[in-house]
Design a protein around this motif. Sequence first.
Motif, PDB file in Angstrom:
ATOM      1  N   CYS A  15       9.412  34.355 -43.010  1.00 13.30           N
ATOM      2  CA  CYS A  15       9.159  34.222 -41.578  1.00 13.30           C
ATOM      3  C   CYS A  15       9.924  35.310 -40.821  1.00 13.30           C
ATOM      4  O   CYS A  15      11.130  35.451 -40.984  1.00 13.30           O
ATOM      5  N   THR A  16       9.210  36.083 -40.010  1.00 11.11           N
ATOM      6  CA  THR A  16       9.855  37.160 -39.260  1.00 11.11           C
ATOM      7  C   THR A  16      10.671  36.613 -38.095  1.00 11.11           C
ATOM      8  O   THR A  16      11.661  37.202 -37.698  1.00 11.11           O
ATOM      9  N   ASN A  17      10.277  35.462 -37.565  1.00 13.73           N
ATOM     10  CA  ASN A  17      11.000  34.859 -36.449  1.00 13.73           C
ATOM     11  C   ASN A  17      12.341  34.299 -36.917  1.00 13.73           C
ATOM     12  O   ASN A  17      13.360  34.473 -36.252  1.00 13.73           O
ATOM     13  N   CYS A  18      12.370  33.614 -38.055  1.00 15.72           N
ATOM     14  CA  CYS A  18      13.614  33.042 -38.588  1.00 15.72           C
ATOM     15  C   CYS A  18      14.541  34.128 -39.115  1.00 15.72           C
ATOM     16  O   CYS A  18      15.758  33.972 -39.083  1.00 15.72           O
ATOM     17  N   GLN A  20      15.113  36.976 -37.829  1.00 14.53           N
ATOM     18  CA  GLN A  20      15.862  37.529 -36.712  1.00 14.53           C
ATOM     19  C   GLN A  20      16.935  36.557 -36.236  1.00 14.53           C
ATOM     20  O   GLN A  20      17.992  36.957 -35.794  1.00 14.53           O
ATOM     21  N   LYS A  21      16.679  35.247 -36.354  1.00 15.07           N
ATOM     22  CA  LYS A  21      17.646  34.239 -35.921  1.00 15.07           C
ATOM     23  C   LYS A  21      18.710  33.976 -36.971  1.00 15.07           C
ATOM     24  O   LYS A  21      19.642  33.226 -36.727  1.00 15.07           O
ATOM     25  N   SER A  27      20.883  28.483 -36.748  1.00 12.71           N
ATOM     26  CA  SER A  27      19.723  28.611 -37.627  1.00 12.71           C
ATOM     27  C   SER A  27      19.976  27.860 -38.927  1.00 12.71           C
ATOM     28  O   SER A  27      21.018  27.986 -39.546  1.00 12.71           O
ATOM     29  N   THR A  30      15.487  30.072 -43.536  1.00 13.67           N
ATOM     30  CA  THR A  30      14.283  30.857 -43.331  1.00 13.67           C
ATOM     31  C   THR A  30      13.171  30.291 -44.179  1.00 13.67           C
ATOM     32  O   THR A  30      13.391  29.824 -45.291  1.00 13.67           O
ATOM     33  N   CYS A  55      10.843  26.667 -37.476  1.00 11.80           N
ATOM     34  CA  CYS A  55      10.446  26.972 -36.096  1.00 11.80           C
ATOM     35  C   CYS A  55       9.507  25.905 -35.538  1.00 11.80           C
ATOM     36  O   CYS A  55       9.280  25.856 -34.332  1.00 11.80           O
ATOM     37  N   THR A  59       3.892  31.116 -37.435  1.00 15.31           N
ATOM     38  CA  THR A  59       4.466  32.426 -37.141  1.00 15.31           C
ATOM     39  C   THR A  59       3.980  33.433 -38.178  1.00 15.31           C
ATOM     40  O   THR A  59       3.390  33.060 -39.189  1.00 15.31           O
TER      41      THR A  59
END
Length: 66
Positions: A15-18, A20-21, A27, A30, A55, A59
Amino acid sequence: MAKGKDVRGVVILQCTNCAQKNFKKESRGTSRYITQKNRHNTPSRLELRKFCPYCYKHTIHGEIKN
């Protein structure tokens, strides 16, 4: 039989969103999926829209180096 270069290789999608977090403390992790792709037909990195349980939404999951 020779098992040299497999045309269909194993690919890990993250996941690209996780990703980054991941630097923040809140968090939990991922989301990762394992799939296969044909390396001759798609030499570029694979990006698919999958569900991320961290999330709680769909995503973009991109291919990572394994």
